[in-house]
Motif scaffolding. Structure first.
Motif, PDB file in Angstrom:
ATOM      1  N   ARG A 141       0.848  -1.191   0.000  1.00  0.00           N
ATOM      2  CA  ARG A 141       0.000   0.000   0.000  1.00  0.00           C
ATOM      3  C   ARG A 141       0.885   1.244   0.000  1.00  0.00           C
ATOM      4  O   ARG A 141       1.901   1.264   0.690  1.00  0.00           O
ATOM      5  N   PRO A 142       0.528   2.272  -0.800  1.00  0.00           N
ATOM      6  CA  PRO A 142      -0.659   2.328  -1.654  1.00  0.00           C
ATOM      7  C   PRO A 142      -0.542   1.379  -2.843  1.00  0.00           C
ATOM      8  O   PRO A 142       0.565   1.060  -3.290  1.00  0.00           O
ATOM      9  N   GLN A 176      -6.713 -14.187  -7.230  1.00  0.00           N
ATOM     10  CA  GLN A 176      -7.906 -13.636  -7.868  1.00  0.00           C
ATOM     11  C   GLN A 176      -8.782 -12.860  -6.891  1.00  0.00           C
ATOM     12  O   GLN A 176      -9.584 -12.027  -7.316  1.00  0.00           O
ATOM     13  N   LEU A 177      -8.640 -13.115  -5.595  1.00  0.00           N
ATOM     14  CA  LEU A 177      -9.339 -12.294  -4.608  1.00  0.00           C
ATOM     15  C   LEU A 177      -8.846 -10.856  -4.672  1.00  0.00           C
ATOM     16  O   LEU A 177      -9.632  -9.909  -4.594  1.00  0.00           O
ATOM     17  N   LEU A 178      -7.541 -10.700  -4.819  1.00  0.00           N
ATOM     18  CA  LEU A 178      -6.911  -9.381  -4.716  1.00  0.00           C
ATOM     19  C   LEU A 178      -6.682  -8.696  -6.054  1.00  0.00           C
ATOM     20  O   LEU A 178      -6.344  -7.513  -6.087  1.00  0.00           O
ATOM     21  N   SER A 179      -6.833  -9.433  -7.168  1.00  0.00           N
ATOM     22  CA  SER A 179      -6.464  -8.835  -8.455  1.00  0.00           C
ATOM     23  C   SER A 179      -7.162  -9.513  -9.623  1.00  0.00           C
ATOM     24  O   SER A 179      -7.754 -10.591  -9.490  1.00  0.00           O
ATOM     25  N   ARG A 180      -7.061  -8.852 -10.763  1.00  0.00           N
ATOM     26  CA  ARG A 180      -7.462  -9.448 -12.039  1.00  0.00           C
ATOM     27  C   ARG A 180      -6.181  -9.829 -12.766  1.00  0.00           C
ATOM     28  O   ARG A 180      -5.256  -9.016 -12.858  1.00  0.00           O
ATOM     29  N   ILE A 205      -1.102  -8.168 -14.052  1.00  0.00           N
ATOM     30  CA  ILE A 205      -1.854  -8.216 -12.804  1.00  0.00           C
ATOM     31  C   ILE A 205      -2.337  -6.811 -12.462  1.00  0.00           C
ATOM     32  O   ILE A 205      -1.549  -5.877 -12.411  1.00  0.00           O
ATOM     33  N   GLU A 206      -3.632  -6.688 -12.243  1.00  0.00           N
ATOM     34  CA  GLU A 206      -4.219  -5.396 -11.884  1.00  0.00           C
ATOM     35  C   GLU A 206      -4.922  -5.524 -10.533  1.00  0.00           C
ATOM     36  O   GLU A 206      -5.909  -6.263 -10.414  1.00  0.00           O
ATOM     37  N   PRO A 207      -4.429  -4.874  -9.490  1.00  0.00           N
ATOM     38  CA  PRO A 207      -5.066  -4.978  -8.173  1.00  0.00           C
ATOM     39  C   PRO A 207      -6.523  -4.517  -8.210  1.00  0.00           C
ATOM     40  O   PRO A 207      -6.866  -3.571  -8.919  1.00  0.00           O
ATOM     41  N   ARG A 208      -7.371  -5.202  -7.460  1.00  0.00           N
ATOM     42  CA  ARG A 208      -8.770  -4.790  -7.348  1.00  0.00           C
ATOM     43  C   ARG A 208      -8.852  -3.556  -6.449  1.00  0.00           C
ATOM     44  O   ARG A 208      -8.332  -3.554  -5.340  1.00  0.00           O
ATOM     45  N   MET A 209      -9.495  -2.521  -6.961  1.00  0.00           N
ATOM     46  CA  MET A 209      -9.631  -1.275  -6.208  1.00  0.00           C
ATOM     47  C   MET A 209     -11.093  -0.864  -6.144  1.00  0.00           C
ATOM     48  O   MET A 209     -11.744  -0.755  -7.188  1.00  0.00           O
ATOM     49  N   PRO A 210     -11.627  -0.648  -4.944  1.00  0.00           N
ATOM     50  CA  PRO A 210     -10.928  -0.853  -3.664  1.00  0.00           C
ATOM     51  C   PRO A 210     -10.749  -2.331  -3.372  1.00  0.00           C
ATOM     52  O   PRO A 210     -11.472  -3.162  -3.926  1.00  0.00           O
TER      53      PRO A 210
END
Length: 330
Positions: A141-142, A176-180, A205-210
């Motif tokens: 984070r961030p 997959q919980l945290l990202s695409r 990998i793209e983090p899921r936001m939020p």
């Protein structure tokens, strides 16, 4: 950083010895140098580097990828464990007049504490640190915008697997919980020096936001139990002695008031009506109580389910229902 000179054995040409020595030494650290410029260009293009970006690179090697990133980014922060590679990438950036845009951190990124702030990560990462590095990035984070990584083909396939696939596993569901995750490019072993024993892939990998509003430590412990024997039913995995004992200890710690004879449950607002009953008198009774709660949760459509067939939403539902019963995993 000053020049790092390698000693040359007598009778061996300096340049030839240095290149051979670097190849052998970097292979020892699990890094295979990407030599195909088209793939390097493809990785940089897929990362969509902006002029305002700070880019994190892991294992820059001789700098083939670094030298493509420097003109496009505001700054490149590179983690490198091999001192000779550090000298080489600094030399190349200096010769190109871009040394001020490069920061090299010497050391193992997985053993480093907090990472510096960055916008994207682009890297041909050492294969043996793929899993710990991915989660170190995702928990940073961030959050960053995206990561474009070169990894082993099978590792990439695990990250993008779907429920029911042969390679679907705990690594899959946690990622997959945290990202695409997207598979971008297949890369043959001959595109590296020295060639690895297996083929590779480039992934994005793209983090899921939020980020999902759950406790990742609890999630990780839940999936560890579920996938301990992924072809067994969830109920079979939760019935093991070690799991029941661990959940009972967590239940006692989370629900019973310390130093209180009444032992009033702390989670009465979120637990079921049975959670307000008097606490069990002995540990065996506590384990029976916890097992009843586990069976009640799994009885809501999960008793005969197997972890390899469940998706992220299924596991989120499970975690929420367990927590409502006062069952915690961390």
């Amino acid at each position: 950083m000053g020049k790092i000179k390698a000693k040359k054995p007598k009778g061996v040409a300096g340049g030839a010895h240095f290149k051979q020595s670097m190849r052998l030494e970097h292979a020892k650290f699990g890094q295979h140098l990407l030599k195909n410029p088209l793939i390097v260009d493809g990785m940089v293009d897929r990362a969509a580097v902006r002029s305002t970006d700070t880019v994190l690179e892991v294992g820059p090697g001789t700098g083939n990828l670094t030298m493509k990133l420097l003109p496009k980014a505001k700054k490149v922060i590179a983690f490198e464990i091999d001192q000779r590679m550090v000298a080489e990438v600094i030399k190349r950036s200096r010769n190109a007049g871009m040394e001020k845009k490069l920061e090299v951190i010497v050391g193992d990124i997985c053993k480093t504490g907090d990472l510096p702030q960055f916008d994207i990560c682009v890297a041909n990462i050492p294969y043996q640190i793929s899993s710990p590095l991915v989660f170190k990035l995702l928990l940073h984070r961030p959050a960053f915008r995206c990561a474009v990584l070169m990894v082993q083909r099978e590792f990439a396939q695990r990250l993008v697997a779907q429920p029911g696939d042969k390679l679907y596993c705990r690594l899959t569901i946690n990622t997959q919980l945290l990202s695409r995750v997207e598979h971008l490019i297949k890369v043959g072993k001959n595109n590296f020096r020295p060639p690895p024993k297996v083929d590779s892939s480039v992934i994005r990998i793209e983090p899921r936001m939020p980020p999902p509003p759950i406790n990742f430590q609890e999630w990780d412990a839940l999936t560890r139990i579920a996938f301990s024997r992924k072809n067994k039913t969830l109920l079979a995995n939760f019935k093991t002695t070690s799991v029941v004992s661990s959940l009972a200890k967590n239940y006692a710690a989370a629900n019973m008031m310390p130093n209180s004879n009444a032992a009033v449950p702390l989670l009465s607002s979120t637990t079921s009506s049975k959670s307000t009953a008097q606490p069990p008198k002995d540990y065996q009774e506590l384990e029976r109580l916890v097992m009843e709660k586990v069976e009640r949760v799994l009885g809501n459509g999960f008793v005969d389910k197997r972890a390899r067939m469940l998706d992220v939403d299924d596991f989120i539902k499970l975690l929420v229902e367990f927590n409502k019963e006062g069952i915690h995993f961390a």
